[in-house]
Design a protein around this motif. Sequence first.
Motif, PDB file in Angstrom:
ATOM      1  N   THR A   1       4.986  10.700  17.341  1.00  0.00           N
ATOM      2  CA  THR A   1       5.987  10.311  16.360  1.00  0.00           C
ATOM      3  C   THR A   1       5.720   8.906  15.846  1.00  0.00           C
ATOM      4  OG1 THR A   1       7.656  11.713  17.418  1.00  0.00           O
ATOM      5  CG2 THR A   1       8.447  10.006  15.933  1.00  0.00           C
ATOM      6  N   ALA A   2       5.836   8.740  14.545  1.00  0.00           N
ATOM      7  CA  ALA A   2       5.756   7.433  13.915  1.00  0.00           C
ATOM      8  C   ALA A   2       7.120   7.068  13.352  1.00  0.00           C
ATOM      9  CB  ALA A   2       4.707   7.423  12.809  1.00  0.00           C
ATOM     10  N   TYR A   3       7.350   5.778  13.199  1.00  0.00           N
ATOM     11  CA  TYR A   3       8.641   5.285  12.761  1.00  0.00           C
ATOM     12  C   TYR A   3       8.468   4.252  11.660  1.00  0.00           C
ATOM     13  CZ  TYR A   3       9.830   7.156  17.355  1.00  0.00           C
ATOM     14  OH  TYR A   3       9.972   7.967  18.452  1.00  0.00           O
ATOM     15  N   LEU A   4       9.483   4.125  10.849  1.00  0.00           N
ATOM     16  CA  LEU A   4       9.556   3.045   9.883  1.00  0.00           C
ATOM     17  C   LEU A   4      10.944   2.428   9.981  1.00  0.00           C
ATOM     18  CD1 LEU A   4       7.949   1.594   7.615  1.00  0.00           C
ATOM     19  CD2 LEU A   4       9.197   3.043   5.991  1.00  0.00           C
ATOM     20  N   GLN A   5      11.007   1.252  10.577  1.00  0.00           N
ATOM     21  CA  GLN A   5      12.254   0.508  10.657  1.00  0.00           C
ATOM     22  C   GLN A   5      12.410  -0.287   9.374  1.00  0.00           C
ATOM     23  OE1 GLN A   5      14.685   0.390  13.192  1.00  0.00           O
ATOM     24  NE2 GLN A   5      15.825  -0.769  11.644  1.00  0.00           N
ATOM     25  N   MET A   6      13.492  -0.054   8.660  1.00  0.00           N
ATOM     26  CA  MET A   6      13.734  -0.683   7.370  1.00  0.00           C
ATOM     27  C   MET A   6      14.974  -1.551   7.473  1.00  0.00           C
ATOM     28  SD  MET A   6      12.885   2.479   4.772  1.00  0.00           S
ATOM     29  CE  MET A   6      14.368   3.368   5.239  1.00  0.00           C
ATOM     30  N   ASN A   7      14.786  -2.840   7.339  1.00  0.00           N
ATOM     31  CA  ASN A   7      15.878  -3.802   7.391  1.00  0.00           C
ATOM     32  C   ASN A   7      16.042  -4.479   6.036  1.00  0.00           C
ATOM     33  OD1 ASN A   7      16.184  -3.305  10.192  1.00  0.00           O
ATOM     34  ND2 ASN A   7      14.684  -4.893  10.693  1.00  0.00           N
ATOM     35  N   SER A   8      17.184  -5.115   5.855  1.00  0.00           N
ATOM     36  CA  SER A   8      17.472  -5.844   4.615  1.00  0.00           C
ATOM     37  C   SER A   8      17.177  -4.995   3.389  1.00  0.00           C
ATOM     38  CB  SER A   8      16.665  -7.147   4.571  1.00  0.00           C
ATOM     39  OG  SER A   8      16.969  -7.975   5.672  1.00  0.00           O
ATOM     40  N   LEU A   9      17.672  -3.788   3.410  1.00  0.00           N
ATOM     41  CA  LEU A   9      17.374  -2.844   2.342  1.00  0.00           C
ATOM     42  C   LEU A   9      17.953  -3.295   1.013  1.00  0.00           C
ATOM     43  CD1 LEU A   9      17.790   0.435   4.337  1.00  0.00           C
ATOM     44  CD2 LEU A   9      15.761  -0.181   3.011  1.00  0.00           C
ATOM     45  N   LYS A  10      17.216  -2.988  -0.035  1.00  0.00           N
ATOM     46  CA  LYS A  10      17.591  -3.333  -1.402  1.00  0.00           C
ATOM     47  C   LYS A  10      17.728  -2.058  -2.223  1.00  0.00           C
ATOM     48  CE  LYS A  10      14.714  -7.506  -1.174  1.00  0.00           C
ATOM     49  NZ  LYS A  10      13.575  -8.228  -1.801  1.00  0.00           N
ATOM     50  N   PRO A  11      18.513  -2.094  -3.294  1.00  0.00           N
ATOM     51  CA  PRO A  11      18.589  -0.915  -4.159  1.00  0.00           C
ATOM     52  C   PRO A  11      17.223  -0.440  -4.649  1.00  0.00           C
ATOM     53  CG  PRO A  11      20.348  -2.425  -4.709  1.00  0.00           C
ATOM     54  CD  PRO A  11      19.473  -3.137  -3.707  1.00  0.00           C
ATOM     55  N   GLU A  12      16.300  -1.358  -4.834  1.00  0.00           N
ATOM     56  CA  GLU A  12      14.956  -1.005  -5.277  1.00  0.00           C
ATOM     57  C   GLU A  12      14.187  -0.173  -4.255  1.00  0.00           C
ATOM     58  OE1 GLU A  12      15.118  -5.359  -5.649  1.00  0.00           O
ATOM     59  OE2 GLU A  12      16.846  -4.000  -5.682  1.00  0.00           O
ATOM     60  N   ASP A  13      14.673  -0.120  -3.022  1.00  0.00           N
ATOM     61  CA  ASP A  13      14.044   0.698  -1.995  1.00  0.00           C
ATOM     62  C   ASP A  13      14.450   2.163  -2.079  1.00  0.00           C
ATOM     63  OD1 ASP A  13      12.691  -1.502  -0.719  1.00  0.00           O
ATOM     64  OD2 ASP A  13      14.596  -2.048   0.215  1.00  0.00           O
ATOM     65  N   THR A  14      15.405   2.479  -2.929  1.00  0.00           N
ATOM     66  CA  THR A  14      15.861   3.855  -3.072  1.00  0.00           C
ATOM     67  C   THR A  14      14.712   4.753  -3.504  1.00  0.00           C
ATOM     68  OG1 THR A  14      18.137   3.218  -3.602  1.00  0.00           O
ATOM     69  CG2 THR A  14      17.408   5.383  -4.332  1.00  0.00           C
ATOM     70  N   ALA A  15      14.461   5.791  -2.732  1.00  0.00           N
ATOM     71  CA  ALA A  15      13.345   6.692  -3.001  1.00  0.00           C
ATOM     72  C   ALA A  15      13.347   7.806  -1.973  1.00  0.00           C
ATOM     73  CB  ALA A  15      12.009   5.937  -2.943  1.00  0.00           C
ATOM     74  N   VAL A  16      12.554   8.822  -2.239  1.00  0.00           N
ATOM     75  CA  VAL A  16      12.205   9.786  -1.212  1.00  0.00           C
ATOM     76  C   VAL A  16      11.027   9.217  -0.442  1.00  0.00           C
ATOM     77  CG1 VAL A  16      11.394  12.112  -0.703  1.00  0.00           C
ATOM     78  CG2 VAL A  16      13.044  11.739  -2.541  1.00  0.00           C
ATOM     79  N   TYR A  17      11.165   9.148   0.859  1.00  0.00           N
ATOM     80  CA  TYR A  17      10.124   8.603   1.717  1.00  0.00           C
ATOM     81  C   TYR A  17       9.372   9.735   2.404  1.00  0.00           C
ATOM     82  CZ  TYR A  17      11.765   3.835   1.106  1.00  0.00           C
ATOM     83  OH  TYR A  17      12.095   2.607   0.571  1.00  0.00           O
TER      84      TYR A  17
END
Length: 130
Positions: A78-94
């Motif tokens: 398993t791999a992970y992506l910890q996303m902090n301090s999210l911005k509206p510009e980060d909105t997307a399908v990942y």
Amino acid sequence: EVQLVESGGGLVQAGGSLRLSCAASGFTFDDYAISWFRQAPGKEREGVSCINNSDGNTYYVDSVKGRFTISSDNAKNTAYLQMNSLKPEDTAVYYCAADLLNCLYYNGSYYGVEDVMDYWGKGTLVTVSS
């Protein structure tokens, strides 16, 4: 046979955090680099981050450096992506993806190339509200 399954997406306010997971099966996880891509509506899919499971090196696109952290747990495939301090510009399908090459990078930043990827997940939606 081969599966990459993302989870952890959702709706979060700007400044908040999410942790995405990518569970892999059907291939030798340790042999692959694992990448995260994202695609916003009407935009090209871009590489966000990558980890070489062979040496543990990690790479990020400039826009997420200092905010996102990629990691992997080989015992759990398993791999992970910890996303902090999210911005509206980060909105997307990942999307998570895997390939037998090491991560590609340029001047220390991740340079994701879609066509290099061998396997893709179906994606998880991240929406960041302002």
